[in-house]
Design an enzyme around this catalytic site. Structure first.
Site: not given
Ligand code: COA
Length: 174
Positions: A20, A44, A102, A140
């Site tokens: 990140h 989650k 990724r 994560s």
């Molecule tokens: N390096 C390391 N890990 C990474 C990464 C990077 N560059 N990019 C993503 N990841 C990992 C994260 O650690 C995470 O791992 P985990 O699943 O083990 O926790 C995974 O990829 C995905 O994480 P993230 O990018 O944080 O996405 P998310 O699926 O948890 O989404 C929000 C979080 C808040 C962005 C998303 O739920 C959201 O937009 N919510 C608002 C509601 C909304 O508007 N929805 C869209 C329309 S329905």
């Protein structure tokens, strides 16, 4: 009209990893202001509270250097949000959502999210940054799993995060 110079980088960040931080660092050099937005993914269950995730992100962002090499993450703001990302981006005046990719496995989900956000607000663009190759295997969940089982994750997360995971686990176990 949204400011095209404000980008928003959303995620769960439970906790922030070096993957990140790599995206935060690179994205912050591409825009005037980068808003790192800690959101909730309803599917989650998180280890850290939103406040704890924000604190870890702020500590880490403070060590990021800007395009002139000055440390301090001066154009990075860390906040939380609830509800829809598209609504929050509009409130912040951000017109660009940054996401890290990724591997191909991330693509389908991210593609759907980008299209849904476009449907919600056609002025919002999503840009994808390729995660640095050394972090493609990071997530994560993986760092939590490693830390919970006693592995050294100091090379995978920003300074201080490993200690916070250990402390959290110890206090939860009582
Ligand atoms: N390096 C390391 N890990 C990474 C990464 C990077 N560059 N990019 C993503 N990841 C990992 C994260 O650690 C995470 O791992 P985990 O699943 O083990 O926790 C995974 O990829 C995905 O994480 P993230 O990018 O944080 O996405 P998310 O699926 O948890 O989404 C929000 C979080 C808040 C962005 C998303 O739920 C959201 O937009 N919510 C608002 C509601 C909304 O508007 N929805 C869209 C329309 S329905």
């Amino acid at each position: 009209m949204s400011d095209p110079q404000t980008y928003i980088y959303p995620g769960s960040f439970d906790p922030v990893t070096n993957g990140h931080l790599d995206i935060i660092s690179r994205a912050s050099r591409m825009c005037k202001q980068l808003i790192v937005a800690v959101g909730r993914n309803r599917e989650k269950k998180t280890l850290f509270t939103v406040e704890e995730r924000i604190a870890m992100l702020r500590e880490s962002a403070a060590r990021v250097a800007d395009s002139a090499g000055r440390p301090g993450g001066g154009n990075i703001e860390v906040v939380s949000f609830t509800g829809l990302l598209a609504d929050f981006a509009r409130q912040c005046g951000a017109s660009v959502i940054v996401k890290g990719l990724r591997a191909m496995s991330d693509f389908e989900y991210e593609f759907q999210m980008a299209l849904l956000n476009k449907y919600l607000d056609e002025r919002i663009e999503t840009i994808f940054m390729m995660t640095n190759v050394q972090f493609t295997y990071l997530s994560s969940s993986a760092v939590k799993e490693l830390a919970l089982n006693g592995a050294d994750i100091s090379g995978l997360v920003p300074d201080g995060v490993q200690e916070r995971i250990r402390f959290k686990v110890t206090s939860q176990r009582g």
